[in-house]
Design a protein around this motif. Structure first.
Motif, PDB file in Angstrom:
ATOM      1  N   LYS A 200       0.836  -1.240  -0.014  1.00 19.79           N
ATOM      2  CA  LYS A 200      -0.111   0.074  -0.090  1.00 19.79           C
ATOM      3  C   LYS A 200       0.853   1.272  -0.115  1.00 19.79           C
ATOM      4  CE  LYS A 200      -3.882  -2.182   2.179  1.00 19.79           C
ATOM      5  NZ  LYS A 200      -4.630  -2.805   3.201  1.00 19.79           N
ATOM      6  N   ARG A 201       1.961   0.996   0.786  1.00 20.37           N
ATOM      7  CA  ARG A 201       2.963   2.407   0.616  1.00 20.37           C
ATOM      8  C   ARG A 201       3.674   2.606  -1.066  1.00 20.37           C
ATOM      9  NH1 ARG A 201       4.956  -0.009   5.763  1.00 20.37           N
ATOM     10  NH2 ARG A 201       3.991   1.356   7.295  1.00 20.37           N
ATOM     11  N   ARG A 202       3.602   1.543  -1.420  1.00 21.42           N
ATOM     12  CA  ARG A 202       4.099   1.649  -3.055  1.00 21.42           C
ATOM     13  C   ARG A 202       3.129   2.090  -3.837  1.00 21.42           C
ATOM     14  NH1 ARG A 202       7.451  -2.036  -6.010  1.00 21.42           N
ATOM     15  NH2 ARG A 202       7.500  -0.901  -8.057  1.00 21.42           N
ATOM     16  N   LEU A 203       1.950   1.982  -3.447  1.00 25.79           N
ATOM     17  CA  LEU A 203       0.829   2.455  -4.149  1.00 25.79           C
ATOM     18  C   LEU A 203       0.771   4.009  -3.861  1.00 25.79           C
ATOM     19  CD1 LEU A 203      -1.992   1.528  -5.996  1.00 25.79           C
ATOM     20  CD2 LEU A 203      -2.940   1.953  -3.689  1.00 25.79           C
ATOM     21  N   ARG A 204       0.979   4.301  -2.595  1.00 22.65           N
ATOM     22  CA  ARG A 204       0.936   5.736  -2.439  1.00 22.65           C
ATOM     23  C   ARG A 204       2.190   6.475  -3.171  1.00 22.65           C
ATOM     24  NH1 ARG A 204       4.799   8.181   0.056  1.00 22.65           N
ATOM     25  NH2 ARG A 204       4.738   6.965   2.285  1.00 22.65           N
ATOM     26  N   ARG A 205       3.048   6.090  -3.166  1.00 23.27           N
ATOM     27  CA  ARG A 205       4.431   6.632  -3.904  1.00 23.27           C
ATOM     28  C   ARG A 205       4.037   6.687  -5.119  1.00 23.27           C
ATOM     29  NH1 ARG A 205       7.511   3.233  -0.621  1.00 23.27           N
ATOM     30  NH2 ARG A 205       7.901   1.482  -2.160  1.00 23.27           N
ATOM     31  N   MET A 206       3.248   5.702  -5.979  1.00 26.21           N
ATOM     32  CA  MET A 206       2.836   5.965  -7.439  1.00 26.21           C
ATOM     33  C   MET A 206       1.866   7.118  -7.653  1.00 26.21           C
ATOM     34  SD  MET A 206       2.673   1.654  -8.357  1.00 26.21           S
ATOM     35  CE  MET A 206       2.129   2.006  -9.976  1.00 26.21           C
ATOM     36  N   ALA A 207       1.150   7.128  -6.523  1.00 36.10           N
ATOM     37  CA  ALA A 207       0.404   8.391  -6.894  1.00 36.10           C
ATOM     38  C   ALA A 207       1.183   9.703  -6.813  1.00 36.10           C
ATOM     39  CB  ALA A 207      -0.770   8.264  -5.610  1.00 36.10           C
ATOM     40  N   GLY A 208       2.248   9.769  -6.181  1.00 38.99           N
ATOM     41  CA  GLY A 208       2.810  10.925  -6.100  1.00 38.99           C
ATOM     42  C   GLY A 208       2.287  12.056  -5.363  1.00 38.99           C
ATOM     43  N   PRO A 209       3.009  13.379  -5.289  1.00 39.23           N
ATOM     44  CA  PRO A 209       2.330  14.637  -4.626  1.00 39.23           C
ATOM     45  C   PRO A 209       0.943  14.978  -5.136  1.00 39.23           C
ATOM     46  CG  PRO A 209       4.027  15.113  -6.000  1.00 39.23           C
ATOM     47  CD  PRO A 209       3.968  13.785  -6.192  1.00 39.23           C
ATOM     48  N   PRO A 210       0.179  15.747  -4.551  1.00 40.90           N
ATOM     49  CA  PRO A 210      -1.102  16.331  -5.211  1.00 40.90           C
ATOM     50  C   PRO A 210      -0.929  17.113  -6.334  1.00 40.90           C
ATOM     51  CG  PRO A 210      -1.011  16.497  -2.630  1.00 40.90           C
ATOM     52  CD  PRO A 210       0.195  16.094  -3.213  1.00 40.90           C
ATOM     53  N   ARG A 211      -1.907  16.951  -7.052  1.00 40.62           N
ATOM     54  CA  ARG A 211      -1.999  17.565  -8.592  1.00 40.62           C
ATOM     55  C   ARG A 211      -3.226  18.082  -8.831  1.00 40.62           C
ATOM     56  NH1 ARG A 211      -0.906  12.255  -9.262  1.00 40.62           N
ATOM     57  NH2 ARG A 211      -2.417  11.393 -10.669  1.00 40.62           N
ATOM     58  N   GLY A 212      -3.641  18.976  -9.639  1.00 41.48           N
ATOM     59  CA  GLY A 212      -4.916  19.427  -9.825  1.00 41.48           C
ATOM     60  C   GLY A 212      -5.391  20.046  -8.713  1.00 41.48           C
ATOM     61  N   ARG A 213      -6.585  19.696  -8.335  1.00 39.09           N
ATOM     62  CA  ARG A 213      -7.147  20.228  -7.036  1.00 39.09           C
ATOM     63  C   ARG A 213      -6.926  19.167  -5.646  1.00 39.09           C
ATOM     64  NH1 ARG A 213     -13.514  20.193  -8.279  1.00 39.09           N
ATOM     65  NH2 ARG A 213     -12.934  18.197  -9.299  1.00 39.09           N
ATOM     66  N   GLY A 214      -6.113  18.256  -6.157  1.00 37.16           N
ATOM     67  CA  GLY A 214      -5.523  17.402  -4.936  1.00 37.16           C
ATOM     68  C   GLY A 214      -6.596  16.456  -4.550  1.00 37.16           C
ATOM     69  N   LEU A 215      -7.755  16.137  -5.218  1.00 39.12           N
ATOM     70  CA  LEU A 215      -8.713  15.121  -4.776  1.00 39.12           C
ATOM     71  C   LEU A 215      -8.505  13.758  -5.192  1.00 39.12           C
ATOM     72  CD1 LEU A 215     -11.898  17.637  -5.698  1.00 39.12           C
ATOM     73  CD2 LEU A 215     -10.575  17.395  -3.667  1.00 39.12           C
ATOM     74  N   ALA A 216      -8.640  12.785  -4.205  1.00 41.47           N
ATOM     75  CA  ALA A 216      -8.532  11.607  -4.582  1.00 41.47           C
ATOM     76  C   ALA A 216      -9.727  10.810  -3.882  1.00 41.47           C
ATOM     77  CB  ALA A 216      -7.196  10.925  -3.666  1.00 41.47           C
ATOM     78  N   LEU A 217      -9.962   9.914  -4.671  1.00 44.55           N
ATOM     79  CA  LEU A 217     -11.111   8.737  -4.130  1.00 44.55           C
ATOM     80  C   LEU A 217     -10.211   7.515  -3.716  1.00 44.55           C
ATOM     81  CD1 LEU A 217     -14.037   7.817  -3.826  1.00 44.55           C
ATOM     82  CD2 LEU A 217     -13.670   7.117  -6.311  1.00 44.55           C
ATOM     83  N   ASP A 218     -10.452   6.969  -2.490  1.00 46.65           N
ATOM     84  CA  ASP A 218     -10.143   5.693  -2.296  1.00 46.65           C
ATOM     85  C   ASP A 218     -11.374   4.711  -2.240  1.00 46.65           C
ATOM     86  OD1 ASP A 218      -8.507   3.588  -1.311  1.00 46.65           O
ATOM     87  OD2 ASP A 218      -8.778   4.158   0.856  1.00 46.65           O
ATOM     88  N   LEU A 219     -11.415   4.076  -3.329  1.00 48.36           N
ATOM     89  CA  LEU A 219     -12.647   3.151  -3.694  1.00 48.36           C
ATOM     90  C   LEU A 219     -12.414   1.769  -2.914  1.00 48.36           C
ATOM     91  CD1 LEU A 219     -15.202   2.578  -5.212  1.00 48.36           C
ATOM     92  CD2 LEU A 219     -13.955   2.248  -7.231  1.00 48.36           C
ATOM     93  N   ALA A 220     -13.585   1.430  -2.582  1.00 50.61           N
ATOM     94  CA  ALA A 220     -13.550   0.181  -1.773  1.00 50.61           C
ATOM     95  C   ALA A 220     -12.503   0.106  -0.541  1.00 50.61           C
ATOM     96  CB  ALA A 220     -13.236  -1.346  -2.413  1.00 50.61           C
ATOM     97  N   GLY A 221     -12.429   1.518   0.208  1.00 50.53           N
ATOM     98  CA  GLY A 221     -11.325   1.915   1.048  1.00 50.53           C
ATOM     99  C   GLY A 221     -11.278   1.380   2.264  1.00 50.53           C
TER     100      GLY A 221
END
Length: 243
Positions: free
Chosen positions: A50-71
């Motif tokens: 899961k930390r690897r997944l977060r690193r792949m997401a990188g820093p916030p971009r655009g409006r910085g909105l993320a959806l954690d689906l089936a979170g």
């Protein structure tokens, strides 16, 4: 009925809804011990993935909105929020959401009850969607991928972490461990052996890496890739909504 039930099986809408209710009830039952069981079953490795997944997401971009689906309990969302993403955690199980609110109550997390097959969000809302170990529990997986594409902004990214097909060399040992040990652990720790038999069956029924990559392309994602984790026991698939 296992999560191999999907739109591809030709089942009618009433059957898919009934199957979804059974899956939600199962997750409501295991919610209090869900995170502990994940740590025990994976020897804590799921947290590294899961930390690897977060690193792949990188820093916030655009409006910085993320959806954690089936979170679920929001462990991925919490990692994202630590990197300044504003995260909506969406899960169909109210039991999992309640457990998550107690464990991860940060101000940058918003909790929403909803199913991946019919997301309660407007078009082009999120800059990134994370989906950790949840796609296989959806009764219409292809429909869920289409929904994810809908709520992503153009250029937005889906990151899907899921169990996959391990390398042939380790497959017998992995399958033996899964079928013999996981239901026993589910009985001993969570008191829910049937739920963890379902877990094992759902992993075995889930498509391999190349098939899932094809599903993403069919849904309309571009630049589709996947990265194997721990010899293919899990994989992170990524794709973007075309600009």
């Amino acid at each position: 009925m296992s999560d191999s039930v999907s739109q591809d099986c030709g089942l009618d809408e009433a059957t898919r809804r009934a199957d979804g209710r059974l899956i939600r009830a199962m997750f409501d039952a295991v919610a209090p011990r869900y995170d502990s069981m994940n740590d025990i079953m994976s020897f804590g490795v799921h947290r590294l993935w899961k930390r690897r997944l977060r690193r792949m997401a990188g820093p916030p971009r655009g409006r910085g909105l993320a959806l954690d689906l089936a979170g679920g309990t929001g462990d991925i969302a919490d990692l994202m929020a630590d990197k300044d993403w504003a995260v909506a955690v969406c899960d169909p199980s109210t039991g999992m959401i309640d457990a998550g609110r107690k464990a991860n109550a940060g101000p940058r997390l918003r909790w929403v009850a909803g199913a991946g097959e019919a997301l309660p969000f407007a078009d082009r809302t999120f800059d990134v969607v994370t989906l950790g170990f949840g796609l296989r529990n959806m009764t219409d997986r292809r429909g869920a991928l289409t929904e994810v594409l809908r709520v992503l902004v153009p250029g937005g990214t889906l990151l899907c972490l899921e169990f996959s097909t391990p390398w042939r060399l380790i497959r017998p040992a992995y399958e033996g461990y899964s079928r013999r040990m996981i239901p026993r652990l589910g009985a001993a720790v969570a008191g829910q052996p049937d739920a963890y038999r379902y877990l094992v069956d759902s992993i075995g029924a889930f498509p391999d890496q190349k098939t899932l990559a094809g599903w993403l392309r069919d849904a309309g994602f571009a630049t589709v890739r996947y990265r194997n984790l721990f010899m293919g026991i899990a994989a992170i698939h990524s794709g973007t909504r075309p600009a």
